[in-house]
Design a protein around this motif. Structure first.
Motif, short mmCIF file in Angstrom:
data_model
loop_
_atom_site.label_atom_id
_atom_site.label_comp_id
_atom_site.label_asym_id
_atom_site.label_seq_id
_atom_site.Cartn_x
_atom_site.Cartn_y
_atom_site.Cartn_z
N PRO A 125 70.69 -64.44 -36.78
CA PRO A 125 70.60 -65.38 -37.90
C PRO A 125 71.86 -66.22 -38.05
N ALA A 126 71.68 -67.45 -38.54
CA ALA A 126 72.81 -68.36 -38.72
C ALA A 126 73.85 -67.77 -39.68
N LEU A 127 73.41 -66.98 -40.65
CA LEU A 127 74.36 -66.36 -41.57
C LEU A 127 75.29 -65.39 -40.85
N GLU A 128 74.84 -64.85 -39.74
CA GLU A 128 75.67 -63.90 -38.97
C GLU A 128 76.58 -64.61 -37.99
N VAL A 129 76.07 -65.64 -37.31
CA VAL A 129 76.85 -66.29 -36.25
C VAL A 129 77.50 -67.60 -36.69
N GLY A 130 77.16 -68.09 -37.88
CA GLY A 130 77.75 -69.34 -38.35
C GLY A 130 76.98 -70.56 -37.86
N GLU A 131 77.28 -71.70 -38.46
CA GLU A 131 76.54 -72.92 -38.15
C GLU A 131 76.72 -73.36 -36.69
N GLN A 132 77.89 -73.11 -36.11
CA GLN A 132 78.14 -73.53 -34.74
C GLN A 132 77.95 -72.40 -33.72
N GLY A 133 77.59 -71.23 -34.21
CA GLY A 133 77.49 -70.07 -33.33
C GLY A 133 76.51 -70.25 -32.19
N LYS A 134 75.33 -70.80 -32.49
CA LYS A 134 74.33 -70.97 -31.44
C LYS A 134 74.81 -71.97 -30.39
N ALA A 135 75.39 -73.08 -30.84
CA ALA A 135 75.86 -74.10 -29.89
C ALA A 135 76.94 -73.54 -28.97
N VAL A 136 77.87 -72.78 -29.54
CA VAL A 136 78.95 -72.21 -28.72
C VAL A 136 78.38 -71.15 -27.78
N ALA A 137 77.49 -70.30 -28.28
CA ALA A 137 76.88 -69.28 -27.43
C ALA A 137 76.12 -69.91 -26.27
N THR A 138 75.42 -71.00 -26.56
CA THR A 138 74.67 -71.69 -25.51
C THR A 138 75.61 -72.20 -24.43
N ARG A 139 76.74 -72.78 -24.84
CA ARG A 139 77.70 -73.30 -23.87
C ARG A 139 78.33 -72.18 -23.05
N LEU A 140 78.70 -71.09 -23.71
CA LEU A 140 79.30 -69.96 -22.99
C LEU A 140 78.32 -69.37 -21.98
N LEU A 141 77.07 -69.23 -22.39
CA LEU A 141 76.06 -68.69 -21.48
C LEU A 141 75.76 -69.66 -20.34
N GLU A 142 75.85 -70.95 -20.63
CA GLU A 142 75.65 -71.95 -19.58
C GLU A 142 76.74 -71.81 -18.51
N LEU A 143 77.99 -71.68 -18.95
CA LEU A 143 79.09 -71.49 -18.00
C LEU A 143 78.91 -70.20 -17.20
N ALA A 144 78.50 -69.15 -17.90
CA ALA A 144 78.32 -67.86 -17.24
C ALA A 144 77.17 -67.90 -16.24
N ALA A 145 76.09 -68.60 -16.62
CA ALA A 145 74.92 -68.67 -15.74
C ALA A 145 75.22 -69.48 -14.48
N MET A 146 76.11 -70.47 -14.60
CA MET A 146 76.45 -71.32 -13.46
C MET A 146 77.48 -70.67 -12.54
N ALA A 147 78.22 -69.69 -13.06
CA ALA A 147 79.27 -69.06 -12.26
C ALA A 147 78.65 -68.10 -11.22
N PRO A 148 79.24 -68.00 -10.04
CA PRO A 148 78.71 -67.10 -9.00
C PRO A 148 79.11 -65.65 -9.25
N VAL A 149 78.46 -65.04 -10.27
CA VAL A 149 78.84 -63.67 -10.65
C VAL A 149 77.81 -62.64 -10.21
N GLY A 150 76.87 -63.02 -9.37
CA GLY A 150 75.91 -62.04 -8.87
C GLY A 150 74.52 -62.25 -9.42
#
Length: 224
Positions: A199-224
């Protein structure tokens, strides 16, 4: 179909719970103050954007409050104090490390919300790939983890010594991180919901956008 019970009294020393049957539209969950100490790193795969690790950890968890969570919608409909002894667990974990230079792209509150969002969705998606119950895994974000000195999300096994789930998660990290990114980026909510980062109350208004970007970087990295 399961039966519901309300715990009227818990005798921790005697390991007895005094309960009565109830019929309500919610279940309870505890908020935990968690600290993680890495005892040994078994394997690591660092890249420019993220690094993934697998190793042995010690978990210390103290229940602070309980939450009432409504069935189906997973919304928080109430809370209350709880008093239980601190629990310690020696187990294994997978962790995702975000380099400091990546973290500096976001304000600290947004980064904290983003890490919480990554922890929430990663634990959900990991269960699907590991074919385990959601209660088999715990997830905990740290804005500056003592072991890495950087923002880190831990996914740990809730079994003493571990049973191999975190090792498998390390092996398929790229696939799991990619699936987590797809889930969040394709969710139709604006700022977070129980179906993706929480929920937005838990992660904050920008939480989803930041999580999406972090996961995008992680998904693009050659980590297996």
């Amino acid at each position: 179909e399961g039966a519901q019970y309300h715990v009227d009294r818990l005798d921790w020393e005697e390991k007895k719970a005094y309960v009565r049957p109830v019929k309500v539209d919610y279940y309870t969950d505890a908020n935990l103050a968690v600290s993680i100490k890495v005892l040994q790193s078994f394997a690591s795969r660092p890249t420019a954007d993220v690094a993934v690790h697998h190793g042995e950890v010690q978990i210390r968890a103290l229940a602070t409050i309980f939450k009432k969570i409504r069935f189906h919608s997973h919304e928080n409909i109430g809370s209350g104090p709880i008093s239980l002894p601190e629990q310690q667990l020696h187990t294994t974990a997978f962790w995702l490390e975000i380099p400091a230079e990546v973290a500096r792209q976001f304000p600290r509150p947004a980064m904290q919300g983003g890490l919480q969002g990554v922890a929430n969705v990663l634990s959900q998606v990991a269960c699907l790939f590991l074919m385990c119950d959601a209660r088999d895994l715990g997830a905990h974000p740290e804005i500056r983890a003592p072991h890495t000195g950087a923002p880190t999300v831990y996914v740990y096994e809730r079994y003493p010594g571990g049973v191999g789930m975190s090792a498998r998660l390390f092996e398929i990290a790229g696939t799991v991180l990619g699936a987590a990114h797809d889930l969040v980026s394709q969710c139709g909510c604006e700022s977070g919901c129980p179906s993706c980062v929480g929920p937005a109350l838990e992660v904050g208004e920008q939480g989803k956008a930041v999580a999406t970007r972090l996961l995008e970087l992680a998904a693009m990295a050659p980590v297996g």
